[in-house]
Design an enzyme around this catalytic site. Structure first.
Site, PDB file in Angstrom:
ATOM      1  N   SER A 142       1.088  -1.236   0.045  1.00 18.45           N
ATOM      2  CA  SER A 142      -0.449   0.028  -0.097  1.00 18.45           C
ATOM      3  C   SER A 142       0.800   1.632  -0.026  1.00 18.45           C
ATOM      4  O   SER A 142       1.728   1.568   0.533  1.00 18.45           O
ATOM      5  CB  SER A 142      -0.764   0.108   1.289  1.00 18.45           C
ATOM      6  OG  SER A 142      -1.382   1.446   1.018  1.00 18.45           O
ATOM      7  N   TYR A 155      -0.712  -1.115  10.674  1.00 19.12           N
ATOM      8  CA  TYR A 155      -1.339  -1.592   9.039  1.00 19.12           C
ATOM      9  C   TYR A 155       0.069  -1.315   8.449  1.00 19.12           C
ATOM     10  O   TYR A 155       0.934  -2.043   7.238  1.00 19.12           O
ATOM     11  CB  TYR A 155      -2.765  -1.268   8.648  1.00 19.12           C
ATOM     12  CG  TYR A 155      -3.091  -1.383   7.328  1.00 19.12           C
ATOM     13  CD1 TYR A 155      -3.845  -2.206   6.707  1.00 19.12           C
ATOM     14  CD2 TYR A 155      -2.732   0.076   6.212  1.00 19.12           C
ATOM     15  CE1 TYR A 155      -3.703  -2.671   5.469  1.00 19.12           C
ATOM     16  CE2 TYR A 155      -2.948  -0.376   4.658  1.00 19.12           C
ATOM     17  CZ  TYR A 155      -3.741  -1.602   4.688  1.00 19.12           C
ATOM     18  OH  TYR A 155      -3.643  -1.636   3.278  1.00 19.12           O
TER      19      TYR A 155
HETATM   20  N1  LIG Z   1      -8.810  -1.549  -1.388  1.00 26.21           N
HETATM   21  C1  LIG Z   1      -7.618   0.045  -1.219  1.00 26.21           C
HETATM   22  O1  LIG Z   1      -8.050   1.073  -1.190  1.00 26.21           O
HETATM   23  C2  LIG Z   1      -5.785  -0.624  -1.203  1.00 26.21           C
HETATM   24  C3  LIG Z   1      -5.805   0.530  -0.778  1.00 26.21           C
HETATM   25  C4  LIG Z   1      -3.962  -0.498  -0.992  1.00 26.21           C
HETATM   26  C5  LIG Z   1      -4.034  -1.474  -0.146  1.00 26.21           C
HETATM   27  N2  LIG Z   1      -4.471  -2.292  -0.591  1.00 26.21           N
HETATM   28  C6  LIG Z   1      -4.443  -3.791   0.323  1.00 26.21           C
HETATM   29  O2  LIG Z   1      -4.875  -4.810  -1.500  1.00 26.21           O
HETATM   30  C7  LIG Z   1      -5.096  -5.708  -0.849  1.00 26.21           C
HETATM   31  C8  LIG Z   1      -6.253  -6.170  -1.312  1.00 26.21           C
HETATM   32  O3  LIG Z   1      -7.226  -5.317  -0.648  1.00 26.21           O
HETATM   33  P1  LIG Z   1      -8.447  -5.254  -1.520  1.00 26.21           P
HETATM   34  O4  LIG Z   1      -9.414  -4.149  -1.092  1.00 26.21           O
HETATM   35  O5  LIG Z   1      -9.420  -5.955  -1.873  1.00 26.21           O
HETATM   36  O6  LIG Z   1      -9.745  -6.183   0.596  1.00 26.21           O
HETATM   37  P2  LIG Z   1     -10.763  -6.864   0.021  1.00 26.21           P
HETATM   38  O7  LIG Z   1     -11.823  -6.743  -0.851  1.00 26.21           O
HETATM   39  O8  LIG Z   1     -11.665  -6.998   1.172  1.00 26.21           O
HETATM   40  O9  LIG Z   1     -10.120  -8.674   0.381  1.00 26.21           O
HETATM   41  C9  LIG Z   1      -9.090  -8.711   1.132  1.00 26.21           C
HETATM   42  C10 LIG Z   1      -9.163  -9.852   0.522  1.00 26.21           C
HETATM   43  O10 LIG Z   1      -8.134 -10.778   1.538  1.00 26.21           O
HETATM   44  C11 LIG Z   1      -8.579 -11.926   2.036  1.00 26.21           C
HETATM   45  N3  LIG Z   1      -8.799 -12.330   3.234  1.00 26.21           N
HETATM   46  C12 LIG Z   1      -8.487 -11.558   4.773  1.00 26.21           C
HETATM   47  N4  LIG Z   1      -7.688 -12.138   5.595  1.00 26.21           N
HETATM   48  C13 LIG Z   1      -7.518 -13.248   5.002  1.00 26.21           C
HETATM   49  C14 LIG Z   1      -6.872 -14.133   5.723  1.00 26.21           C
HETATM   50  N5  LIG Z   1      -6.501 -14.529   7.177  1.00 26.21           N
HETATM   51  N6  LIG Z   1      -6.605 -15.768   5.028  1.00 26.21           N
HETATM   52  C15 LIG Z   1      -6.710 -15.580   4.480  1.00 26.21           C
HETATM   53  N7  LIG Z   1      -7.569 -14.658   3.467  1.00 26.21           N
HETATM   54  C16 LIG Z   1      -8.083 -13.382   4.369  1.00 26.21           C
HETATM   55  C17 LIG Z   1     -10.236 -11.690   1.903  1.00 26.21           C
HETATM   56  O11 LIG Z   1     -10.395 -13.128   2.286  1.00 26.21           O
HETATM   57  P3  LIG Z   1     -11.493 -14.440   3.103  1.00 26.21           P
HETATM   58  O12 LIG Z   1     -12.340 -13.025   4.099  1.00 26.21           O
HETATM   59  O13 LIG Z   1     -12.399 -14.311   2.295  1.00 26.21           O
HETATM   60  O14 LIG Z   1     -10.624 -14.437   3.703  1.00 26.21           O
HETATM   61  C18 LIG Z   1     -10.197 -11.061   0.980  1.00 26.21           C
HETATM   62  O15 LIG Z   1     -10.520 -11.583  -0.613  1.00 26.21           O
HETATM   63  C19 LIG Z   1      -5.145  -5.688   0.769  1.00 26.21           C
HETATM   64  O16 LIG Z   1      -3.506  -6.330   0.948  1.00 26.21           O
HETATM   65  C20 LIG Z   1      -5.152  -4.489   1.151  1.00 26.21           C
HETATM   66  O17 LIG Z   1      -4.117  -4.010   2.275  1.00 26.21           O
HETATM   67  C21 LIG Z   1      -5.770  -2.259  -0.827  1.00 26.21           C
END
Ligand SMILES: NC(=O)c1ccc[n+]([C@@H]2O[C@H](COP(=O)([O-])OP(=O)(O)OC[C@H]3O[C@@H](n4cnc5c(N)ncnc54)[C@H](OP(=O)(O)O)[C@@H]3O)[C@@H](O)[C@H]2O)c1
Length: 258
Positions: A142, A155
């Site tokens: 991130s 985080y």
């Molecule tokens: N969206 C943003 O604006 C943003 C910004 C910066 C960075 N990011 C990063 O991008 C990545 C994806 O984020 P997103 O926004 O797509 O979030 P999201 O929609 O909440 O998806 C998160 C994913 O992580 C999985 N997960 C969480 N805990 C887990 C565990 N213990 N074991 C296995 N899987 C797990 C969830 O699957 P289950 O619920 O099925 O376990 C889900 O598929 C993350 O690394 C996040 O930090 C996102």
């Protein structure tokens, strides 16, 4: 052409990982997603099956090393090899809590998934890729990992740690056919970000979204497919001389600080 390559997307049940799974499936990869939620996984499988793209799911909690080891073994059992891995799983619990107020067990829980979990994924993915003599990994960090963020110290520490793991592994395995890169994501419209908007201002989440947009030079939130395009490029042979890179995809948000 990536047709027939096998890709594992950890965190492929939602958000950026889900979009990456859909794009990879449309491009002819063998796609396996991992996460904890059977229900979310089924939605991804059904959505892609309607378009004629098969996706497989392996239930995995990345905080558990045995489950991660089994995950990689099962992918290899299904497809014979693991060409590409995207580690997108994370949780955003604890946001809004200042460093001195974070409880020790909450620190361990967050780091257990957001940093140790990504290390475990890399560990078993790299072991398989070493046997094959090739492979490519993209870890999702991130823009928080490039600095710090108020109310997101743990985080941000995990996301910085992912960049260090990425750069270290890139150097360690560069001569063995394995590339390791990271994506520093800005704001992307996913369940995680929608949750941040709501947690920040439950009465008016759209006000938080407007504040985000106002500080992003493009004045908009990214779509998950815009992250997916960058991820698949970094993974692919088209990026064959790219390793140890932290690619920032954030609509220009951090450009004034770099
Ligand atoms: N969206 C943003 O604006 C943003 C910004 C910066 C960075 N990011 C990063 O991008 C990545 C994806 O984020 P997103 O926004 O797509 O979030 P999201 O929609 O909440 O998806 C998160 C994913 O992580 C999985 N997960 C969480 N805990 C887990 C565990 N213990 N074991 C296995 N899987 C797990 C969830 O699957 P289950 O619920 O099925 O376990 C889900 O598929 C993350 O690394 C996040 O930090 C996102």
């Amino acid at each position: 052409m990536e047709n027939g390559k096998t890709i594992l997307i950890v965190g492929g049940t939602s958000g950026i990982g889900r979009a990456t799974a859909g794009l990879a499936a449309a491009r002819g990869y063998n796609v396996v997603i991992a996460g904890r939620s059977e229900q979310k996984a089924q939605e991804v499988i059904d959505e892609n099956a309607l378009k004629g793209y098969p996706i497989q799911f392996i239930s995995t909690d990345i905080a558990n090393g045995k489950q991660v080891q089994d995950l990689v073994s099962q992918v290899v059992h299904m497809h014979g090899r693991l060409d590409y891995a995207c580690n997108s799983a994370a949780l955003d619990e604890g946001l809004g809590i200042r460093l001195a107020d974070v409880e020790e067990e909450d620190y361990d829980h967050q780091m257990g998934v957001n940093l140790k979990g990504i290390w475990l994924c890399m560990k078993y993915q790299i072991r398989q890729m070493l046997q094959q003599g090739s492979g490519s990994i993209v870890n999702i960090s991130s823009i928080n990992g490039l600095g710090g963020a108020e109310g997101a110290s743990i985080y941000s520490a995990a996301k910085s740690g992912i960049l260090a793991l990425t750069k270290s592994a890139a150097q360690e395995y560069a001569t063995e056919g394995i590339r390791v890169n990271a994506l520093c994501a800005g704001a992307f419209r996913t369940p995680m970000l929608e949750g941040v908007f709501t947690k920040t201002n439950a009465a008016d989440p759209s006000a938080v979204e407007e504040m985000y947009k106002s500080v992003i030079p493009m004045h908009r939130i990214g779509t998950p497919s815009e992250a997916a395009e960058a991820i698949l490029w970094l993974l692919s042979e088209q990026a064959s001389y790219v390793t140890g890179h932290s690619m920032i995809v954030d609509g220009g948000f951090s450009s004034s600080m770099r």
